[in-house]
Design a protein around this motif. Structure first.
Motif, mmCIF file in Angstrom:
data_model
loop_
_atom_site.group_PDB
_atom_site.id
_atom_site.type_symbol
_atom_site.label_atom_id
_atom_site.label_comp_id
_atom_site.label_asym_id
_atom_site.label_seq_id
_atom_site.Cartn_x
_atom_site.Cartn_y
_atom_site.Cartn_z
ATOM 1 N N ARG A 3 0.829 -1.214 0.000
ATOM 2 C CA ARG A 3 0.000 0.000 0.000
ATOM 3 C C ARG A 3 0.865 1.267 0.000
ATOM 4 N NH1 ARG A 3 -4.124 -2.893 -1.710
ATOM 5 N NH2 ARG A 3 -5.268 -4.069 -0.124
ATOM 6 N N LYS A 4 1.909 1.283 -0.798
ATOM 7 C CA LYS A 4 2.859 2.386 -0.798
ATOM 8 C C LYS A 4 2.185 3.723 -1.116
ATOM 9 C CE LYS A 4 7.210 3.817 -3.003
ATOM 10 N NZ LYS A 4 8.243 3.440 -4.008
ATOM 11 N N GLU A 5 1.400 3.763 -2.176
ATOM 12 C CA GLU A 5 0.747 5.013 -2.580
ATOM 13 C C GLU A 5 -0.281 5.447 -1.548
ATOM 14 O OE1 GLU A 5 -0.865 4.589 -6.458
ATOM 15 O OE2 GLU A 5 1.087 4.276 -7.431
ATOM 16 N N ARG A 32 -9.345 4.238 -3.850
ATOM 17 C CA ARG A 32 -10.009 3.011 -4.297
ATOM 18 C C ARG A 32 -9.033 1.878 -4.014
ATOM 19 N NH1 ARG A 32 -11.048 0.699 -10.355
ATOM 20 N NH2 ARG A 32 -12.369 -1.055 -9.742
ATOM 21 N N LEU A 33 -9.310 1.133 -2.972
ATOM 22 C CA LEU A 33 -8.361 0.116 -2.523
ATOM 23 C C LEU A 33 -8.545 -1.162 -3.334
ATOM 24 C CD1 LEU A 33 -6.139 0.139 -0.388
ATOM 25 C CD2 LEU A 33 -7.682 -1.109 1.119
ATOM 26 N N LEU A 34 -7.462 -1.589 -3.950
ATOM 27 C CA LEU A 34 -7.467 -2.779 -4.789
ATOM 28 C C LEU A 34 -6.786 -3.933 -4.057
ATOM 29 C CD1 LEU A 34 -6.469 -1.103 -8.181
ATOM 30 C CD2 LEU A 34 -8.758 -1.798 -7.441
ATOM 31 N N PRO A 35 -6.948 -5.160 -4.549
ATOM 32 C CA PRO A 35 -6.240 -6.286 -3.933
ATOM 33 C C PRO A 35 -4.732 -6.097 -3.985
ATOM 34 C CG PRO A 35 -7.984 -7.068 -5.392
ATOM 35 C CD PRO A 35 -7.875 -5.591 -5.611
ATOM 36 N N PHE A 36 -4.017 -6.799 -3.137
ATOM 37 C CA PHE A 36 -2.568 -6.802 -3.194
ATOM 38 C C PHE A 36 -2.101 -7.214 -4.585
ATOM 39 C CE2 PHE A 36 -1.803 -7.868 1.581
ATOM 40 C CZ PHE A 36 -1.764 -6.513 1.881
ATOM 41 N N THR A 37 -0.996 -6.647 -5.018
ATOM 42 C CA THR A 37 -0.328 -7.174 -6.204
ATOM 43 C C THR A 37 0.341 -8.495 -5.832
ATOM 44 O OG1 THR A 37 1.743 -6.042 -5.680
ATOM 45 C CG2 THR A 37 0.132 -4.827 -7.018
ATOM 46 N N VAL A 38 0.897 -9.171 -6.819
ATOM 47 C CA VAL A 38 1.629 -10.408 -6.533
ATOM 48 C C VAL A 38 2.809 -10.116 -5.607
ATOM 49 C CG1 VAL A 38 3.066 -12.226 -7.547
ATOM 50 C CG2 VAL A 38 0.911 -11.578 -8.646
ATOM 51 N N ALA A 39 3.507 -8.999 -5.863
ATOM 52 C CA ALA A 39 4.657 -8.629 -5.020
ATOM 53 C C ALA A 39 4.221 -8.335 -3.593
ATOM 54 C CB ALA A 39 5.374 -7.416 -5.617
ATOM 55 N N GLU A 40 3.112 -7.625 -3.420
ATOM 56 C CA GLU A 40 2.610 -7.330 -2.073
ATOM 57 C C GLU A 40 2.147 -8.602 -1.375
ATOM 58 O OE1 GLU A 40 0.851 -2.782 -2.362
ATOM 59 O OE2 GLU A 40 -0.318 -4.422 -3.229
ATOM 60 N N THR A 41 1.571 -9.521 -2.139
ATOM 61 C CA THR A 41 1.156 -10.809 -1.570
ATOM 62 C C THR A 41 2.361 -11.571 -1.038
ATOM 63 O OG1 THR A 41 -0.762 -10.957 -3.044
ATOM 64 C CG2 THR A 41 0.065 -13.019 -2.096
ATOM 65 N N ALA A 42 3.436 -11.603 -1.825
ATOM 66 C CA ALA A 42 4.665 -12.279 -1.384
ATOM 67 C C ALA A 42 5.230 -11.616 -0.136
ATOM 68 C CB ALA A 42 5.696 -12.265 -2.511
ATOM 69 N N GLU A 43 5.188 -10.284 -0.106
ATOM 70 C CA GLU A 43 5.682 -9.546 1.058
ATOM 71 C C GLU A 43 4.827 -9.831 2.291
ATOM 72 O OE1 GLU A 43 6.406 -4.875 2.473
ATOM 73 O OE2 GLU A 43 5.632 -5.323 0.471
ATOM 74 N N TYR A 44 3.521 -9.895 2.108
ATOM 75 C CA TYR A 44 2.604 -10.163 3.217
ATOM 76 C C TYR A 44 2.832 -11.561 3.786
ATOM 77 C CZ TYR A 44 -1.859 -10.698 5.702
ATOM 78 O OH TYR A 44 -2.823 -10.911 6.660
ATOM 79 N N LEU A 45 2.964 -12.541 2.907
ATOM 80 C CA LEU A 45 3.184 -13.920 3.369
ATOM 81 C C LEU A 45 4.521 -14.049 4.081
ATOM 82 C CD1 LEU A 45 1.821 -15.936 0.313
ATOM 83 C CD2 LEU A 45 0.699 -15.532 2.515
ATOM 84 N N ILE A 62 -6.362 -10.846 -1.745
ATOM 85 C CA ILE A 62 -7.287 -10.352 -0.720
ATOM 86 C C ILE A 62 -6.683 -10.616 0.656
ATOM 87 C CG2 ILE A 62 -9.647 -10.403 0.144
ATOM 88 C CD1 ILE A 62 -9.367 -9.562 -2.798
ATOM 89 N N PRO A 63 -6.292 -9.580 1.394
ATOM 90 C CA PRO A 63 -5.594 -9.777 2.668
ATOM 91 C C PRO A 63 -6.299 -10.717 3.642
ATOM 92 C CG PRO A 63 -5.486 -7.476 2.023
ATOM 93 C CD PRO A 63 -6.404 -8.146 1.048
ATOM 94 N N GLN A 64 -7.616 -10.605 3.756
ATOM 95 C CA GLN A 64 -8.326 -11.438 4.728
ATOM 96 C C GLN A 64 -8.276 -12.913 4.345
ATOM 97 O OE1 GLN A 64 -9.450 -9.949 7.491
ATOM 98 N NE2 GLN A 64 -9.972 -11.932 8.390
ATOM 99 N N TYR A 65 -8.223 -13.197 3.044
ATOM 100 C CA TYR A 65 -8.075 -14.585 2.606
ATOM 101 C C TYR A 65 -6.653 -15.067 2.903
ATOM 102 C CZ TYR A 65 -12.249 -13.541 -0.284
ATOM 103 O OH TYR A 65 -13.491 -13.163 -0.722
ATOM 104 N N LEU A 66 -5.676 -14.219 2.573
ATOM 105 C CA LEU A 66 -4.271 -14.586 2.766
ATOM 106 C C LEU A 66 -3.935 -14.778 4.241
ATOM 107 C CD1 LEU A 66 -2.730 -12.042 0.235
ATOM 108 C CD2 LEU A 66 -3.038 -14.489 -0.132
#
Length: 479
Positions: free
Chosen positions: A7-9, A173-186, A208-212
């Motif tokens: 969520r950098k921006e 307008r909040l969108l799902p994580f990108t693939v890179a953000e998903t990897a960072e979150y995990l 989707i953060p809540q799914y991840l």
């Protein structure tokens, strides 16, 4: 306060709002479970002065009672009486905020804003009055309103023609994580998976953060998908209907469109959607499509040389596609279910559609990998259906039309290993280029570009056929 992954921006905007020194009205919208509430609670440097969340299908009386409880908790005093109306409720809020903002800048937060606006409640006019007559004059006040019903937020708040017209100062307008953000979150959650496994998860459930958050360390992608989707208590077992019914009043028609698009991976035009869903009203269909677009479930692509009325709509919500392909009307359940599906032909076709959709969402990373990040370009899709038996048709998965008089014709192929170009496929690619040139009459230089998972196995067997190739690795880059 917890750290916000990615969520950098958005984080930069929240910081800017904190330091602006002006009254701010921030509207945040995005689909359910996307992390809107988490972002607002943790994205500012200091805690919220007041937070109130609407309750789905609550009555006016219940919402006002909940408001008095929230205000009591914020003030830390004795239990406040339930306000008689929303006008009265906002007067109570003003009394609470006035001494606070005289000293420091404060943020207040209205979550699930559309749900607070119950029928005949008078909430929206009362909020308009609160903002216009008081809050908009307070330099130390930031008001955040948030909702999952993106279409409602756009219509009733962003494009409001009444008291809130042009009053929103910022929007997210909040969108799902990108693939890179998903990897960072995990990684932050100590989940160790390689890129292929992360990609498989992303293809099934999206960013989707809540799914991840449900993913536990030490489990493979197949184990995670089994647990989330194919067990009776899995989070995503009955998420599909809950998701759409929580966002749309007439969710059946929205879901009909989603199902129609799920069965046509290459997309449908508006006319084709009307026919597939047996709709009678073109105007109503347009409304449904707009609501699904604003909520992030579908994407409209304008083919090269066409106008918006020729748009091709595609289902771009990963979970919805996965649910319809493998979960809806399926009796398969329990451990090993996903492994069973993974050996079938439906798995292969789903992989191709899902991977293509993800690549379209990560166009910035792809342009960067190609080396055209700083060249203006427009992204579209293209297909030609032959009008006579003598003609040949063709379809381009993704087309990047560049200002430097070049076009990248992108073929997107998912494979579990290096992708092999067969003689038949090489002729198919050659035909795509010829049909595209003949039908578009373009004078631009064409670059056939392959986007695969692990690269090409035998590119040198067909010299000059492929000008550029990139792999799934680029999806994990931050543009």
């Amino acid at each position: 306060m917890d750290d916000v992954i990615g969520r950098k921006e958005e984080k930069a905007l929240l910081k800017k709002i904190e330091l602006s020194g002006e009254p701010e009205l921030l509207a945040v919208y995005g689909r359910r479970r996307i992390g809107k509430t988490y972002l607002i609670r943790n994205g500012f440097s200091k805690g919220l002065a007041f937070e109130f969340s609407g309750t789905h299908n609550a009555t006016l009386n219940q919402e006002l009672e909940n408001f008095s409880v929230a205000l009591t908790n914020a003030s830390g005093g004795l239990q406040l009486a339930k306000p008689a109306s929303w006008i009265h409720a906002f007067q109570m809020l003003i009394q609470y905020l006035t001494p606070l903002i005289n000293k420091k800048r404060k943020v207040i937060f209205f979550d699930e804003f559309p749900w607070i606006n119950t029928p005949r409640s008078g909430f929206l006019p009362a909020f308009e009055n609160f903002w216009n007559s008081w809050a908009s004059k307070k330099e130390n006040l930031v008001v955040v309103i948030c909702g999952s019903a993106a279409s409602w937020m756009i219509k009733k708040v962003i494009n409001n023609r009444g008291g809130l017209h042009n009053r929103v100062t910022r929007r997210i307008r909040l969108l799902p994580f990108t693939v890179a953000e998903t990897a960072e979150y995990l990684k932050a959650r100590k989940v160790k998976l390689d890129k292929y496994q992360i990609l498989q998860l992303y293809m099934a459930i999206g960013g989707i953060p809540q799914y991840l958050k449900e993913i536990e360390p030490g489990h493979s992608a197949a184990q995670v998908i089994d647990k989330l989707c194919f067990t009776k208590d899995g989070l995503l077992n009955d998420e599909f209907k809950n998701l759409y019914y929580s966002l749309f009043d007439s969710a059946e028609n929205h879901m009909d469109i989603i199902r129609a698009l799920a069965h046509k991976g290459k997309g449908l035009t508006r006319t084709e959607i009307i026919e597939a869903c047996k709709f009678t009203s073109g105007g109503y269909t347009t409304q449904l499509l707009d609501e699904l677009k604003e909520s992030g479930f579908i994407t409209a692509y304008v083919p090269l040389g066409k106008t918006s009325k020729d748009s091709i709509y595609k289902l771009t919500d990963e979970y919805s596609l996965f649910y319809i392909k493998f979960m809806e009307n399926s009796r398969a359940i329990g451990q090993g279910t996903w492994q069973m599906f993974s050996n079938g032909t439906s798995w292969k076709s789903w992989c191709g559609i899902a991977y293509e959709s993800i690549c379209m969402k990560h166009i910035d990373q792809i342009k960067d990998a190609i080396g055209i990040k700083n060249i203006y370009s427009e992204v579209s899709i293209w297909r030609y259906q032959p009008k006579t038996d003598d003609e040949q048709g063709a379809q381009i998965d993704m087309l990047i039309d560049r200002a430097d008089k070049c076009i990248n014709l992108c073929e997107i192929k998912f494979a579990t290993d290096s992708f092999e170009i067969t003689r038949t496929y090489s002729k198919e690619l050659d035909n795509k280029v010829k049909v595209f040139q003949a039908q578009t009459k373009t004078k631009k230089l064409l670059f056939m570009t392959m986007i695969t998972t692990y690269g090409l196995k035998n590119e040198k067997s067909y010299p000059g056929l492929i000008q550029r190739q990139i792999t799934m690795d680029v999806l994990f880059n931050t543009p």
